[in-house]
Design an enzyme around this catalytic site. Structure first.
Site, PDB file in Angstrom:
ATOM      1  N   ASP A   1       0.829  -1.197   0.000  1.00  0.00           N
ATOM      2  CA  ASP A   1       0.000   0.000   0.000  1.00  0.00           C
ATOM      3  C   ASP A   1       0.872   1.259   0.000  1.00  0.00           C
ATOM      4  O   ASP A   1       1.891   1.316   0.700  1.00  0.00           O
ATOM      5  CB  ASP A   1      -0.854  -0.033   1.285  1.00  0.00           C
ATOM      6  CG  ASP A   1      -1.963   0.999   1.285  1.00  0.00           C
ATOM      7  OD1 ASP A   1      -2.847   0.892   0.428  1.00  0.00           O
ATOM      8  OD2 ASP A   1      -1.945   1.905   2.142  1.00  0.00           O
TER       9      ASP A   1
ATOM     10  N   GLU B   1       1.386  -0.415  -5.044  1.00  0.00           N
ATOM     11  CA  GLU B   1       0.489   0.670  -5.409  1.00  0.00           C
ATOM     12  C   GLU B   1       1.345   1.932  -5.432  1.00  0.00           C
ATOM     13  O   GLU B   1       1.815   2.384  -4.391  1.00  0.00           O
ATOM     14  CB  GLU B   1      -0.621   0.811  -4.371  1.00  0.00           C
ATOM     15  CG  GLU B   1      -1.563   1.936  -4.691  1.00  0.00           C
ATOM     16  CD  GLU B   1      -2.328   2.463  -3.486  1.00  0.00           C
ATOM     17  OE1 GLU B   1      -3.467   2.902  -3.677  1.00  0.00           O
ATOM     18  OE2 GLU B   1      -1.798   2.459  -2.362  1.00  0.00           O
TER      19      GLU B   1
HETATM   20  C1  NOJ Z   1      -4.671   2.892  -0.612  1.00  0.00           C
HETATM   21  C2  NOJ Z   1      -5.778   1.921  -0.440  1.00  0.00           C
HETATM   22  O1  NOJ Z   1      -6.056   1.319  -1.683  1.00  0.00           O
HETATM   23  C3  NOJ Z   1      -6.959   2.676   0.129  1.00  0.00           C
HETATM   24  O2  NOJ Z   1      -8.101   1.875   0.153  1.00  0.00           O
HETATM   25  C4  NOJ Z   1      -6.588   3.178   1.500  1.00  0.00           C
HETATM   26  O3  NOJ Z   1      -7.629   3.981   2.002  1.00  0.00           O
HETATM   27  C5  NOJ Z   1      -5.309   4.005   1.462  1.00  0.00           C
HETATM   28  N1  NOJ Z   1      -4.276   3.383   0.687  1.00  0.00           N
HETATM   29  C6  NOJ Z   1      -4.771   4.234   2.849  1.00  0.00           C
HETATM   30  O4  NOJ Z   1      -4.207   3.045   3.346  1.00  0.00           O
END
Ligand code: NOJ
Ligand code: CA
Length: 546
Positions: free
Chosen positions: A200, A242
């Site tokens: 993440d 991500e």
């Molecule tokens: C990215 C995640 O995909 C999202 O769902 C989340 O709210 C944020 N990161 C914070 O962790």
């Protein structure tokens, strides 16, 4: 599957909490998921990405963890999780988990200790400043829901940094103890048997935040360090990041300037996501073609993960405002469908007006473009969204299994409302109904994924767009690898067209169609390939023994 198994995978992402409940408490759990592994096996996927599984107050659907070394007791025990790994492995399915270490929950014991005293051993695990920073109101990820990135903490008597919600304090990655701890967390789950991590918020992990500096330094070397650590502990483990950043910044995430691909092996292709949606909205493949041509070159072993839908809004922020408006007009005309002024909080089926032909076209295109396809649970049956739920929860409703109460998800009061009325309600749309119907979307996905498994060139080969003055709306691309060559035709428009690919006949060896939206005439010498409205055809040009 050998090393680099992720290049020949289909990744299915799900949230244990909303997938299948086994004990009637209304909350999906590991045992429930274990019971559905045969379903996933039949679907043909071979890797599951689990949304966060750690204990959490649940203020950001689990992206706010209070213990990185455990599982949320509502989902089961660590023992249940180990059983899941075992049962999945028996079926050739690998499990990767969400690694959310940019921040913790503000209820995490580390933060609790940090706020209690300036002398706490955990104080320096978070990012503090004594004075109000000039950039306090800048850099929010959730505009509208979040007013600042620095918040004053009364008990701590200082300002702490949080890139996301104020209940998600960022960890301090300039602190060597934090860096070591994160490595330990990765090692712990690898030791248990996970095949890797969906990481993440990677750009924010490596950002070494300085108060008042909106352009704080980035420590890419930490990614090399993490990668080496992970690979030493488990040679075939994968990291899937991500990192929704500008295109020119992407290569640095894959590897350093030496070109060796020593950082993150696989990244989500957010650029492609926005462009795919734009192309579908305009019925014109140009934005996709352009991106495929201009994608930065990846180091060897670097891989894209493609997706149409995930658990968040579709982020259109990398489109121009004109492009964005076209997408909103077509797919998010109502304000209730939009989120953060940049995205759409809908599932794909309703976005495409429930048009089966368009849905097949969209998924056929995603799955055949270079990279590893990622599929969100429920998309394979064409689930809808519930716009009465707040924000991103609209697209996080429980899986619809059957005609039973709560769609077979749970016998108890479900953790989140199951979609129960209308075209997308479970009484009309569920796995059981589609399992008994050869022509269902589910049956289509099964065939499509099986055919993809027979076309490994897509995941591990080279993808090239062919541009030969084709009729408007048509995208032709090919995938070439050690096992041969595949040719793909997609018609994003509604006109019936004919495509001349006769120039490829010389290199073809008994070309034959392996998948398509309808029965077309034989491919012959490839000079008159017909395509119906929203039509698509997968043609094997030649097969080599690898
Ligand atoms: C990215 C995640 O995909 C999202 O769902 C989340 O709210 C944020 N990161 C914070 O962790
Ligand atoms: Ca349960």
């Amino acid at each position: 599957m050998g090393e680099r198994w992720y290049t020949e995978s289909v990744i299915y992402c799900l949230d244990v909490e909303t997938f299948q409940d086994s004990n009637g408490d209304g909350i999906g759990d590991f045992q429930g998921l274990i019971g559905r592994l045969d379903y996933l096996t039949r679907l043909g996927i071979n890797c599951v990405w689990l949304s966060p599984i750690h204990p959490t107050p649940g203020r950001d659907d689990g992206y706010d963890a209070t213990d990185f070394y455990n599982v949320d007791p509502r989902l089961g025990t660590l023992g249940d999780f180990a059983e899941l790994l075992h049962e999945a492995a028996n079926r050739g399915i690998k499990i990767i988990i969400d690694l959310v270490v940019n921040h913790t929950s503000d209820e995490h014991p580390w933060f609790q200790s940090a706020v209690a005293s300036k002398d706490s051993p955990y104080r320096d695990w978070f990012v503090w400043t004594d004075k109000e920073p000039a950039d306090r109101h800048q850099g929010m990820v959730f505009p509208g829901e979040q007013a600042e990135t620095w918040t004053y903490h009364r008990k701590a008597r200082a300002w702490y940094y949080h890139r996301f919600y104020d209940f998600q304090p960022d960890l301090n990655f300039t602190n060597p103890q934090v860096r070591t701890e994160i490595k330990k967390i990765l090692a712990f789950w690898l030791q248990l048997g996970v095949a890797g991590f969906r990481m993440d918020a990677v750009p924010f992990i490596i950002e070494l935040t300085e108060p008042g500096n909106t352009n704080s330094p980035m420590d890419f070397d930490y990614l090399s360090e993490l990668r080496a650590h992970v690979q030493w502990r488990r040679g075939d483990a994968v990291l899937l990041a991500e990192a929704n950043v500008e295109p020119e910044k992407l290569p640095e995430y894959f590897g350093d300037s030496g070109g060796s691909g020593n950082r993150i092996p696989m990244l989500f292709d957010f650029m492609l996501n926005g462009r795919l949606v734009l192309a579908l909205a305009r019925q014109n493949p140009e934005p996709v073609i352009e991106w495929l041509r201009t994608t930065p070159k990846l180091p060897a072993g670097g891989q894209w993960a493609t997706f149409l839908r995930n658990h968040d809004e579709i982020d259109l922020s990398r489109l121009t405002s004109e492009q964005r408006e076209d997408v909103f007009a077509e797919f998010g005309p109502d304000d209730s469908m939009k989120l953060y002024d940049r995205g759409i909080r809908r599932r794909l089926a309703p976005m495409l007006g429930g048009d089966r032909r368009r849905l097949e076209l969209a998924y056929s295109l995603q799955f055949t473009l270079r990279g590893t396809p990622v599929l969100r649970y429920g998309e394979e049956i064409g689930m809808g969204e519930d716009l009465s739920l707040p924000g991103r929860y609209a697209i996080r409703t429980p899986m619809q299994w059957s005609f039973d109460t709560n769609g077979g998800f749970s016998a108890g009061p479900p953790v989140r409302k199951v979609i129960s009325s209308g075209e997308y309600g479970y009484k009309k749309l569920n796995v059981t109904a589609q399992r008994h119907d050869d022509r269902s979307l589910l049956a289509w996905f099964e065939r499509m994924i099986r055919t993809l498994r027979e076309s490994p060139e897509v995941g591990n080969g080279t993808c090239t767009c062919i541009d030969d003055g084709f009729p408007p709306g048509v995208l032709v691309h090919r995938a070439d690898g050690a096992t041969g060559s595949m040719l793909f035709l997609h018609n994003l428009g509604t006109a019936r067209v004919e495509v001349d690919l006769g120039s490829l006949a010389a290199e073809a060896n008994h070309p034959n169609e392996v998948f398509g939206d309808q029965d077309y005439k034989e491919v012959g010498d490839l000079s008159a390939l017909e395509l119906g409205p929203y039509g698509y055809r997968w043609i094997r040009l030649q097969r080599k023994s690898a």
